[in-house]
Write a protein that holds these residues in place. Structure first.
Motif, short mmCIF file in Angstrom:
data_model
loop_
_atom_site.label_atom_id
_atom_site.label_comp_id
_atom_site.label_asym_id
_atom_site.label_seq_id
_atom_site.Cartn_x
_atom_site.Cartn_y
_atom_site.Cartn_z
N LEU A 1 0.85 -1.17 0.00
CA LEU A 1 0.00 0.00 0.00
C LEU A 1 0.89 1.23 0.00
O LEU A 1 1.86 1.29 0.73
N GLY A 2 0.57 2.18 -0.79
CA GLY A 2 1.31 3.44 -0.82
C GLY A 2 0.45 4.53 -1.41
O GLY A 2 0.63 4.90 -2.55
N VAL A 3 -0.49 5.02 -0.65
CA VAL A 3 -1.41 6.04 -1.17
C VAL A 3 -1.42 7.33 -0.37
O VAL A 3 -1.99 8.31 -0.80
N LEU A 4 -0.80 7.33 0.78
CA LEU A 4 -0.86 8.50 1.65
C LEU A 4 -0.30 9.75 0.97
O LEU A 4 -0.79 10.85 1.19
N HIS A 5 0.69 9.58 0.12
CA HIS A 5 1.30 10.74 -0.54
C HIS A 5 0.38 11.38 -1.58
O HIS A 5 0.66 12.45 -2.07
N HIS A 6 -0.72 10.72 -1.90
CA HIS A 6 -1.70 11.29 -2.83
C HIS A 6 -2.79 12.08 -2.09
O HIS A 6 -3.59 12.75 -2.73
N LYS B 1 -0.83 -6.48 11.42
CA LYS B 1 0.34 -5.80 10.87
C LYS B 1 -0.02 -5.00 9.63
O LYS B 1 -0.98 -5.32 8.93
N PHE B 2 0.76 -3.97 9.36
CA PHE B 2 0.58 -3.18 8.14
C PHE B 2 1.94 -2.88 7.53
O PHE B 2 2.97 -2.86 8.21
N PHE B 3 1.94 -2.68 6.23
CA PHE B 3 3.14 -2.32 5.47
C PHE B 3 2.73 -1.24 4.48
O PHE B 3 1.80 -1.44 3.69
N ILE B 4 3.41 -0.12 4.52
CA ILE B 4 3.11 0.99 3.62
C ILE B 4 4.42 1.48 3.03
O ILE B 4 5.43 1.59 3.72
N ASN B 5 4.40 1.80 1.77
CA ASN B 5 5.58 2.29 1.07
C ASN B 5 5.29 3.72 0.60
O ASN B 5 4.38 3.92 -0.20
N GLU B 6 6.04 4.69 1.13
CA GLU B 6 5.78 6.09 0.79
C GLU B 6 7.07 6.79 0.37
O GLU B 6 8.14 6.51 0.90
N PRO B 7 6.96 7.72 -0.59
CA PRO B 7 8.14 8.48 -0.99
C PRO B 7 8.56 9.45 0.11
O PRO B 7 7.72 9.99 0.82
N ILE B 8 9.86 9.63 0.23
CA ILE B 8 10.38 10.61 1.19
C ILE B 8 11.32 11.55 0.46
O ILE B 8 11.88 11.22 -0.59
N GLU B 9 11.48 12.71 1.00
CA GLU B 9 12.41 13.69 0.44
C GLU B 9 13.05 14.42 1.61
O GLU B 9 12.48 15.34 2.16
N GLU B 10 14.20 13.94 2.02
CA GLU B 10 14.90 14.49 3.18
C GLU B 10 16.02 15.45 2.79
O GLU B 10 16.50 16.19 3.61
N SER B 11 16.45 15.41 1.57
CA SER B 11 17.61 16.19 1.17
C SER B 11 17.22 17.23 0.11
O SER B 11 16.91 16.88 -1.03
N ARG C 1 2.89 14.22 -2.96
CA ARG C 1 3.96 14.91 -2.27
C ARG C 1 4.83 13.88 -1.57
O ARG C 1 4.43 12.74 -1.42
N SER C 2 5.98 14.29 -1.16
CA SER C 2 6.87 13.41 -0.40
C SER C 2 6.81 13.79 1.07
O SER C 2 6.53 14.92 1.42
N PHE C 3 7.09 12.81 1.91
CA PHE C 3 7.07 13.00 3.35
C PHE C 3 8.49 13.20 3.88
O PHE C 3 9.46 12.86 3.24
N LYS C 4 8.56 13.70 5.08
CA LYS C 4 9.79 13.74 5.85
C LYS C 4 9.73 12.56 6.83
O LYS C 4 8.64 12.14 7.24
N ILE C 5 10.86 12.02 7.23
CA ILE C 5 10.89 10.87 8.14
C ILE C 5 10.22 11.22 9.47
O ILE C 5 9.43 10.44 10.00
N VAL D 1 9.68 2.22 3.66
CA VAL D 1 8.66 1.22 3.99
C VAL D 1 8.37 1.38 5.47
O VAL D 1 9.28 1.33 6.30
N ILE D 2 7.10 1.61 5.77
CA ILE D 2 6.68 1.79 7.16
C ILE D 2 5.93 0.53 7.55
O ILE D 2 4.99 0.12 6.86
N CYS D 3 6.34 -0.09 8.63
CA CYS D 3 5.63 -1.29 9.08
C CYS D 3 5.50 -1.26 10.60
O CYS D 3 6.30 -0.66 11.31
N GLY D 4 4.46 -1.89 11.06
CA GLY D 4 4.19 -1.96 12.48
C GLY D 4 2.96 -2.80 12.73
O GLY D 4 2.46 -3.47 11.82
#
Length: 143
Positions: A1-6, A28-38, A78-82, A138-141
């Motif tokens: 799943l990777g929709v939060l950035h939309h 459990k969940f697994f989410i893949n989201e883009p990040i932009e830290e730099s 959009r991209s997220f920050k950690i 990848v965010i999991c928990g």
């Protein structure tokens, strides 16, 4: 799943709360989201145009200001920050953020070297200093 950035920023937190609500205990969940830290990395990335991108059209270089403005206006992501991702998911147990993708961004330019880029990424990602250059997290928990 990777929709939060939309989603609009105001809709991300309620969506994460809904994920928590619908998970069973210890689910459990697994989410893949883009990040932009730099900012530096983002700057250089946007200097180079690409022929094909997620919108199905070319991404212009930011040096072509008119085309760049049109391209930016069409984006629905959009991209997220950690730190931002950590805050959204702080309620979950065993939260892990796993960085992914540094050199594999070059696959578009050099597709023959995909395996090499992946191997380099595996080595670099072990060192936290390189995490800010990753493309996705990848965010999991679990609940």
């Amino acid at each position: 799943l990777g929709v939060l950035h939309h989603l609009k920023q105001c809709d991300v937190e309620p969506t994460v709360k809904e994920i928590y609500r619908v998970l069973k205990k210890d689910g459990k969940f697994f989410i893949n989201e883009p990040i932009e830290e730099s900012k530096i990395f983002e700057f250089f990335q946007n200097l180079i145009p690409i022929k094909q991108c997620q919108l199905g059209e070319a991404r212009p270089s930011m040096l072509d200001r008119n085309k760049w403005k049109q391209y930016q206006a069409k984006l629905d992501e959009r991209s997220f920050k950690i730190k931002e991702l950590t805050r959204y998911f702080e309620k979950f147990k065993d939260l892990r953020l796993i960085p992914h993708g540094i050199f594999n961004r070059l696959e578009r330019i050099f597709p023959r070297y995909r395996r090499l880029f992946n191997r380099i990424d595996e080595k670099l990602i072990r060192r936290k200093i390189f995490n800010k250059f990753c493309r996705t997290m990848v965010i999991c928990g679990k609940k």
